[in-house]
Enzyme design. Structure first.
Site, PDB file in Angstrom:
ATOM      1  N   ASP A  13     -14.288  15.862   9.875  1.00 49.42           N
ATOM      2  CA  ASP A  13     -15.956  16.222   9.866  1.00 49.42           C
ATOM      3  C   ASP A  13     -16.204  14.898   9.168  1.00 49.42           C
ATOM      4  O   ASP A  13     -16.076  13.615   7.958  1.00 49.42           O
ATOM      5  CB  ASP A  13     -15.747  16.996   8.537  1.00 49.42           C
ATOM      6  N   ASP A 107     -20.069  16.765  15.725  1.00 56.29           N
ATOM      7  CA  ASP A 107     -19.240  15.807  14.234  1.00 56.29           C
ATOM      8  C   ASP A 107     -18.046  16.292  13.728  1.00 56.29           C
ATOM      9  O   ASP A 107     -17.842  15.646  12.368  1.00 56.29           O
ATOM     10  CB  ASP A 107     -20.439  15.244  12.974  1.00 56.29           C
ATOM     11  N   GLU A 108     -18.079  17.363  14.483  1.00 52.64           N
ATOM     12  CA  GLU A 108     -16.776  18.150  13.484  1.00 52.64           C
ATOM     13  C   GLU A 108     -15.928  19.089  14.454  1.00 52.64           C
ATOM     14  O   GLU A 108     -16.400  18.964  15.710  1.00 52.64           O
ATOM     15  CB  GLU A 108     -17.095  19.872  13.136  1.00 52.64           C
TER      16      GLU A 108
HETATM   17 MG   LIG Z   1     -19.987  16.174   9.462  1.00 50.93          MG
END
Ligand SMILES: [Mg+2]
Length: 362
Positions: A13, A107-108
């Site tokens: 993350d 973003d993960e």
């Molecule tokens: Mg994040």
């Protein structure tokens, strides 16, 4: 040891992703409280830097509220093309280690590294390497959680954020879950947390005390998932080709809308946006949903499922207009409209095995 305890899952993350990209690219923004998003009266914070979070600013917060909490807050408009390009760089790093990558957002992602391309034994070391490479290639910090299933890996990535990582082993997984408030569980949103609270469930231990029958009766399809995670069990696989369940677009208006005509006109750009995505992906869907958020922040949704998947943006507009008309006269003026297509299929209405639809021009 059962198979589900010997899997090695990493959840990576990025830290304050959009805001960190902006700070990377604009040195004068470093160390400053920053919100990515619109500063206008109707704007919403898409991401907040850690400096801004100290003031209680967080994503999805109305910009007006954010500005009140943090008067020196700097607003920067989002640059999604840049975020997508960085996201691609990160995925290429993941792909050096495993083909089993399941992105949750830009973003993960979950990575299954049980069998990995480097033949590395220790998932903790893989996570360290990946984070170092991300830093090297993008200049950005990532956090990671390492565990034997997706649920726990996701929980673990928050433990040492920012720029840290944590492991939850099969030995300490069940105990970790017991001590946690259920509202922190991934998959338990505010509404579910409140329903759980009314059932006397506030911690993982409370959740564990409920039978599968009880949880299924109260939480439907999610019951078995909750039953499992209360015990640190989550059998969901990391699915690299994770199929999208819906495609949606929404817009908050500069001024609230009162009449049906102007509200209907706003459906067209939303439907076009949804359809452009579908065309690019070669997909369509049979269910059109319209979301209406009123000026008092209450909202309504209306859905309609057709016999055939939508064959054009105009198809979506037509269904959406009918749905919108069904809630007119509006109980309050309309602040936001959303259009979503679901029941997705690979068929685009006029192709595939379905009988062709006539292309009518109205
Ligand atoms: Mg994040």
């Amino acid at each position: 040891m059962t198979a589900s305890l010997s899997r090695k899952i990493i959840h990576v993350d990025m830290d304050a992703f959009y805001a960190s990209v902006e700070q990377r690219d604009n040195p004068e923004l470093r160390g400053m409280p920053l919100a990515v998003g619109g500063s206008a009266a109707r704007g919403v914070v898409a991401a907040a830097s850690y400096e801004a979070r100290k003031f209680g600013v967080h994503s999805a917060m109305p910009s007006v509220t954010a500005k009140r909490k943090c008067p020196d807050l700097i607003f920067v408009p989002p640059r999604f093309e840049v975020y997508k390009a960085v996201s691609q760089q990160i995925r290429e790093i993941f792909a050096e280690y495993t083909p089993l990558i399941e992105p949750l957002s830009l973003d993960e992602a979950y990575l299954d590294v049980t069998e990995n391309l480097k033949g590395m034994e220790v998932a903790t070391e893989i996570a360290l390497e990946i984070r170092a490479k991300i830093k090297d290639v993008t200049g950005l910090n990532a956090s990671a959680g390492i565990s034997y299933n997706k649920f726990l890996a996701k929980m673990a990535s928050d433990l040492n954020k920012p720029n840290g990582q944590a492991v939850i082993t099969p030995k300490n997984g069940p105990g970790f879950v017991e001590s946690l408030p259920v509202k922190k569980f991934h998959g338990v949103g505010p509404a579910t947390a409140e329903r759980m609270r009314r059932c006397g469930i506030e911690t993982g231990l409370d959740l564990k005390s409920k039978s599968l029958e009880f949880l299924s009766a109260h939480f439907g399809k999610s019951g078995p998932y909750f039953y499992g995670i209360a015990r640190g069990v989550d059998e969901r696989q990391v699915r690299p080709d994770r199929v999208r369940k819906s495609v949606g677009a929404e817009d908050t208006f500069a001024e609230d809308l009162d009449d049906l005509e102007s509200a209907t006109a706003e459906l067209r750009p939303l439907a076009d946006k949804v359809w452009r995505y579908c065309e690019a992906q070669g997909i369509s869907g049979k269910t059109v949903t319209v979301k209406i958020k009123y000026s008092d922040f209450t909202q309504a949704t209306r859905s309609r499922t057709g016999v055939f998947p939508a064959a054009s943006g105009a198809d979506i507009v037509e269904s959406a207009s009918t749905l919108l008309a069904s809630v007119f006269p509006f109980k309050r003026s309309v602040r936001l409209l959303g259009v979503t297509l679901s029941s997705l299929t690979r068929d685009q209405g006029d192709t595939g095995t379905e009988p062709p639809q006539l292309d009518l021009d109205f």
